[in-house]
Design a protein around this motif. Structure first.
Motif, PDB file in Angstrom:
ATOM      1  N   ALA A  50      -3.830   8.914  -2.329  1.00  0.00           N
ATOM      2  CA  ALA A  50      -4.409   9.839  -1.353  1.00  0.00           C
ATOM      3  C   ALA A  50      -5.940   8.223  -1.065  1.00  0.00           C
ATOM      4  O   ALA A  50      -6.282   7.814   0.091  1.00  0.00           O
ATOM      5  CB  ALA A  50      -5.887  10.775  -0.832  1.00  0.00           C
ATOM      6  N   ALA A  51      -6.147   7.729  -2.161  1.00  0.00           N
ATOM      7  CA  ALA A  51      -7.544   6.961  -1.772  1.00  0.00           C
ATOM      8  C   ALA A  51      -6.861   5.603  -1.245  1.00  0.00           C
ATOM      9  O   ALA A  51      -7.739   4.839  -1.152  1.00  0.00           O
ATOM     10  CB  ALA A  51      -8.227   6.524  -3.039  1.00  0.00           C
ATOM     11  N   VAL A  52      -5.765   5.357  -1.854  1.00  0.00           N
ATOM     12  CA  VAL A  52      -4.390   3.838  -1.333  1.00  0.00           C
ATOM     13  C   VAL A  52      -4.716   4.146  -0.131  1.00  0.00           C
ATOM     14  O   VAL A  52      -5.073   2.657   0.382  1.00  0.00           O
ATOM     15  CB  VAL A  52      -3.469   4.391  -2.227  1.00  0.00           C
ATOM     16  CG1 VAL A  52      -2.866   2.854  -1.646  1.00  0.00           C
ATOM     17  CG2 VAL A  52      -3.101   3.556  -3.701  1.00  0.00           C
ATOM     18  N   MET A  53      -4.422   5.303   0.964  1.00  0.00           N
ATOM     19  CA  MET A  53      -4.556   5.309   2.045  1.00  0.00           C
ATOM     20  C   MET A  53      -5.829   4.914   2.716  1.00  0.00           C
ATOM     21  O   MET A  53      -6.019   4.506   4.048  1.00  0.00           O
ATOM     22  CB  MET A  53      -3.767   6.407   2.493  1.00  0.00           C
ATOM     23  CG  MET A  53      -1.870   7.365   2.218  1.00  0.00           C
ATOM     24  SD  MET A  53      -1.273   5.625   3.134  1.00  0.00           S
ATOM     25  CE  MET A  53      -1.346   3.724   1.151  1.00  0.00           C
ATOM     26  N   VAL A  54      -6.732   5.576   2.371  1.00  0.00           N
ATOM     27  CA  VAL A  54      -8.208   5.466   2.344  1.00  0.00           C
ATOM     28  C   VAL A  54      -8.745   4.887   2.295  1.00  0.00           C
ATOM     29  O   VAL A  54      -8.930   2.789   3.290  1.00  0.00           O
ATOM     30  CB  VAL A  54      -8.822   6.763   1.167  1.00  0.00           C
ATOM     31  CG1 VAL A  54     -10.838   5.813   2.010  1.00  0.00           C
ATOM     32  CG2 VAL A  54      -9.268   7.532   1.739  1.00  0.00           C
ATOM     33  N   ALA A  55      -8.220   3.071   1.281  1.00  0.00           N
ATOM     34  CA  ALA A  55      -8.081   1.653   1.400  1.00  0.00           C
ATOM     35  C   ALA A  55      -7.738   0.846   2.615  1.00  0.00           C
ATOM     36  O   ALA A  55      -8.421  -0.545   3.489  1.00  0.00           O
ATOM     37  CB  ALA A  55      -8.060   1.262  -0.202  1.00  0.00           C
ATOM     38  N   PHE A  93       1.014  -1.262  -0.310  1.00  0.00           N
ATOM     39  CA  PHE A  93       0.132   0.573  -0.096  1.00  0.00           C
ATOM     40  C   PHE A  93       0.627   1.293  -0.492  1.00  0.00           C
ATOM     41  O   PHE A  93       0.779   2.168  -0.673  1.00  0.00           O
ATOM     42  CB  PHE A  93      -0.779   0.128   1.323  1.00  0.00           C
ATOM     43  CG  PHE A  93      -1.758  -0.761   1.078  1.00  0.00           C
ATOM     44  CD1 PHE A  93      -3.448   0.053   0.907  1.00  0.00           C
ATOM     45  CD2 PHE A  93      -1.831  -1.889   1.006  1.00  0.00           C
ATOM     46  CE1 PHE A  93      -4.519  -0.742   0.143  1.00  0.00           C
ATOM     47  CE2 PHE A  93      -3.286  -2.859   1.035  1.00  0.00           C
ATOM     48  CZ  PHE A  93      -4.688  -2.173   0.860  1.00  0.00           C
ATOM     49  N   PHE A  94       1.857   1.517   0.488  1.00  0.00           N
ATOM     50  CA  PHE A  94       2.953   2.341   0.513  1.00  0.00           C
ATOM     51  C   PHE A  94       3.390   2.719  -0.382  1.00  0.00           C
ATOM     52  O   PHE A  94       3.732   4.211  -1.156  1.00  0.00           O
ATOM     53  CB  PHE A  94       3.389   1.989   1.902  1.00  0.00           C
ATOM     54  CG  PHE A  94       3.175   2.465   3.232  1.00  0.00           C
ATOM     55  CD1 PHE A  94       1.951   3.070   3.624  1.00  0.00           C
ATOM     56  CD2 PHE A  94       4.040   1.912   4.789  1.00  0.00           C
ATOM     57  CE1 PHE A  94       1.808   3.857   4.657  1.00  0.00           C
ATOM     58  CE2 PHE A  94       3.440   2.265   5.631  1.00  0.00           C
ATOM     59  CZ  PHE A  94       2.311   3.277   5.690  1.00  0.00           C
ATOM     60  N   PRO A 122      -1.312   8.766  13.018  1.00  0.00           N
ATOM     61  CA  PRO A 122      -0.778   7.442  11.950  1.00  0.00           C
ATOM     62  C   PRO A 122      -1.123   8.240  10.888  1.00  0.00           C
ATOM     63  O   PRO A 122      -1.168   9.325  10.298  1.00  0.00           O
ATOM     64  CB  PRO A 122      -2.286   6.742  12.602  1.00  0.00           C
ATOM     65  CG  PRO A 122      -3.369   7.221  13.187  1.00  0.00           C
ATOM     66  CD  PRO A 122      -2.595   8.366  13.748  1.00  0.00           C
ATOM     67  N   VAL A 123       0.699   7.321   9.858  1.00  0.00           N
ATOM     68  CA  VAL A 123       1.437   8.065   9.000  1.00  0.00           C
ATOM     69  C   VAL A 123       0.441   7.881   7.916  1.00  0.00           C
ATOM     70  O   VAL A 123       0.892   8.820   7.159  1.00  0.00           O
ATOM     71  CB  VAL A 123       2.622   6.676   8.920  1.00  0.00           C
ATOM     72  CG1 VAL A 123       2.394   5.516   8.545  1.00  0.00           C
ATOM     73  CG2 VAL A 123       2.917   7.688   7.958  1.00  0.00           C
ATOM     74  N   HIS A 124      -0.830   6.781   8.255  1.00  0.00           N
ATOM     75  CA  HIS A 124      -1.844   6.718   7.231  1.00  0.00           C
ATOM     76  C   HIS A 124      -2.183   8.028   6.879  1.00  0.00           C
ATOM     77  O   HIS A 124      -3.139   8.283   5.448  1.00  0.00           O
ATOM     78  CB  HIS A 124      -2.177   5.812   6.735  1.00  0.00           C
ATOM     79  CG  HIS A 124      -3.677   5.714   7.790  1.00  0.00           C
ATOM     80  ND1 HIS A 124      -3.080   5.091   8.822  1.00  0.00           N
ATOM     81  CD2 HIS A 124      -5.098   5.682   7.554  1.00  0.00           C
ATOM     82  CE1 HIS A 124      -4.254   5.126   9.730  1.00  0.00           C
ATOM     83  NE2 HIS A 124      -5.178   5.440   8.840  1.00  0.00           N
ATOM     84  N   ILE A 125      -3.069   8.666   7.828  1.00  0.00           N
ATOM     85  CA  ILE A 125      -3.897   9.839   7.405  1.00  0.00           C
ATOM     86  C   ILE A 125      -3.177  11.080   7.011  1.00  0.00           C
ATOM     87  O   ILE A 125      -3.126  12.316   6.527  1.00  0.00           O
ATOM     88  CB  ILE A 125      -4.094   9.893   8.999  1.00  0.00           C
ATOM     89  CG1 ILE A 125      -4.915   9.192   9.353  1.00  0.00           C
ATOM     90  CG2 ILE A 125      -4.696  11.382   9.435  1.00  0.00           C
ATOM     91  CD1 ILE A 125      -6.244   9.566  11.090  1.00  0.00           C
ATOM     92  N   MET A 129       7.121   5.455   7.401  1.00  0.00           N
ATOM     93  CA  MET A 129       6.412   4.549   7.059  1.00  0.00           C
ATOM     94  C   MET A 129       6.711   3.304   7.115  1.00  0.00           C
ATOM     95  O   MET A 129       6.787   2.185   7.335  1.00  0.00           O
ATOM     96  CB  MET A 129       6.500   4.842   5.529  1.00  0.00           C
ATOM     97  CG  MET A 129       5.290   5.496   4.801  1.00  0.00           C
ATOM     98  SD  MET A 129       5.711   7.046   4.213  1.00  0.00           S
ATOM     99  CE  MET A 129       5.608   5.279   2.377  1.00  0.00           C
ATOM    100  N   SER A 130       8.198   3.716   7.660  1.00  0.00           N
ATOM    101  CA  SER A 130       9.828   3.023   7.805  1.00  0.00           C
ATOM    102  C   SER A 130       9.765   1.858   8.766  1.00  0.00           C
ATOM    103  O   SER A 130       9.570   0.746   8.933  1.00  0.00           O
ATOM    104  CB  SER A 130      11.277   2.450   6.704  1.00  0.00           C
ATOM    105  OG  SER A 130      11.457   3.843   6.095  1.00  0.00           O
ATOM    106  N   THR A 131       9.405   2.887   9.521  1.00  0.00           N
ATOM    107  CA  THR A 131       9.512   1.894  11.517  1.00  0.00           C
ATOM    108  C   THR A 131       8.126   1.812  11.460  1.00  0.00           C
ATOM    109  O   THR A 131       7.594   0.655  12.387  1.00  0.00           O
ATOM    110  CB  THR A 131       9.789   3.040  12.284  1.00  0.00           C
ATOM    111  OG1 THR A 131       9.261   4.579  12.082  1.00  0.00           O
ATOM    112  CG2 THR A 131      11.313   3.818  11.936  1.00  0.00           C
ATOM    113  N   THR A 132       7.103   1.815  10.592  1.00  0.00           N
ATOM    114  CA  THR A 132       5.501   1.714  11.354  1.00  0.00           C
ATOM    115  C   THR A 132       5.831   0.165  10.734  1.00  0.00           C
ATOM    116  O   THR A 132       5.131  -1.267  10.851  1.00  0.00           O
ATOM    117  CB  THR A 132       4.486   2.331   9.997  1.00  0.00           C
ATOM    118  OG1 THR A 132       4.418   3.656  10.631  1.00  0.00           O
ATOM    119  CG2 THR A 132       3.456   1.476  10.293  1.00  0.00           C
ATOM    120  N   LEU A 133       6.645  -0.374   9.446  1.00  0.00           N
ATOM    121  CA  LEU A 133       6.826  -1.694   8.798  1.00  0.00           C
ATOM    122  C   LEU A 133       7.254  -2.684   9.618  1.00  0.00           C
ATOM    123  O   LEU A 133       7.471  -3.725   9.916  1.00  0.00           O
ATOM    124  CB  LEU A 133       6.872  -1.235   7.320  1.00  0.00           C
ATOM    125  CG  LEU A 133       6.219  -0.594   6.204  1.00  0.00           C
ATOM    126  CD1 LEU A 133       7.389  -0.812   5.059  1.00  0.00           C
ATOM    127  CD2 LEU A 133       4.637  -1.796   5.614  1.00  0.00           C
TER     128      LEU A 133
END
Length: 223
Positions: A193-198, A6-7, A75-78, A125-129
Motif C-alpha cells: 500500500a505504501a508503494v502506491m502512496v509513494a 511501482f506496480f 485511479p487504479v493506484h487508489i 494496471m496494464s492499460t494505464t501503462l
C-alpha cells in the motif's frame, strides 16, 4: 516507464503475503481449540468473499464518476491502495487479535474481499501503462510473474517463521506461535500500500513542479 516498477513492486509485496492467511488460518483455528471443520469453514468464507471482492473491485474499476476524476474513472493506484491497506489492517487487527470463531469469520470475510480484488486490477494496471494491446498483454504477464515469485516464496518463508515461533499461548498476540507470520503478512500488505502512496505523492509533486514551470514560462514570455 517508472510506473511499471511501482506496480511490479506492489504486486511482489502483495504476492509475498497473499496466501499466508489462507494457508495458516485453519491451523490458527485449531490452536484456539476449534475443530477442523470450523477451520475448513473459514476457508469457505474467505473463498466466497474473494469472489465478491473481485466483482466489487472490477465494478468500481470500470465505473465512471466524471465529477471526481478527469477521465471519470477511479485511479487504479487508489484501488490498489484500498485493497492492500485494508488487507494489511485486517491481518494485524483482526487475525492477530482473534480469539473466537466470530472474529476469525469476520477476518476471513474482510480479507477475502479486500485481497481478492487485487488481481482483477491487472487489466487496469496494464492499460494505464500503455494503450497498445500487445504491450498491455506483456505487462499483464509480468504482473503474473511477480505475483508468482511472491507466491512461491510464501511456503519457505512461512515455514521458517513458524519454526522459530514459541508454542501456542492464547494470552499472547496471534496466539504466540503465529505472531511471526501475522506480522510478516500484515507488513507486506502495508508495504505494498505504501508503494502506491509513494507513486501518488510523487506524481502529484511532479504535476506541481510542471505547473510551476509552465507559469514561470508564461510570465517570462509576457515580460
Amino acid at each position: 516507464m517508472p510506473l511499471f516498477y511501482f506496480f511490479a513492486l506492489a504486486q511482489l509485496l502483495q504476492g509475498l503475503a497473499y496466501y499466508v492467511p489462507l494457508i495458516y488460518l485453519p491451523s490458527y483455528a485449531t490452536s484456539l481449540g476449534l475443530s477442523g471443520t470450523m477451520g475448513a469453514l473459514l476457508l469457505v468464507v474467505a473463498s466466497f468473499a474473494q469472489v465478491l471482492g473481485q466483482m466489487a473491485f472490477g465494478f468500481v474499476s470500470d465505473m465512471r464518476i466524471p465529477r471526481l476524476w478527469v477521465d471519470g474513472r477511479v485511479p487504479v493506484h487508489i484501488l490498489l491502495f484500498l485493497s492492500t491497506s485494508v488487507s494489511g489492517i485486517s491481518i494485524l487487527a483482526l487475525w492477530g487479535l482473534a480469539r473466537s470463531l466470530g472474529m476469525l469469520i469476520a477476518f476471513a470475510a474482510l480479507y477475502g474481499i479486500s485481497a481478492g480484488g487485487f488481481a482483477v486490477l491487472w487489466a487496469r494496471m496494464s492499460t494505464t501503462l500503455s494503450s497498445s494491446p500487445s504491450l498491455a498483454l506483456t505487462t499483464f504477464s509480468y504482473f503474473a510473474l511477480t505475483k508468482g515469485i511472491g507466491n512461491v516464496l510464501t511456503g519457505p518463508i512461512g515455514s521458517a517463521l513458524i519454526s522459530r515461533s514459541p508454542h501456542a499461548d492464547r494470552d499472547v498476540y496471534a496466539d504466540g506461535k503465529f505472531e511471526g507470520i501475522v506480522l510478516y503478512s500484515g507488513a507486506c500488505m502495508l508495504a505494498s500500500a505504501a508503494v502506491m502512496v509513494a507513486w501518488g505523492a510523487g506524481r502529484k509533486m511532479v504535476g506541481v513542479v510542471r505547473r510551476g514551470k509552465g507559469e514561470e514560462g508564461k510570465e517570462g514570455c509576457a515580460a
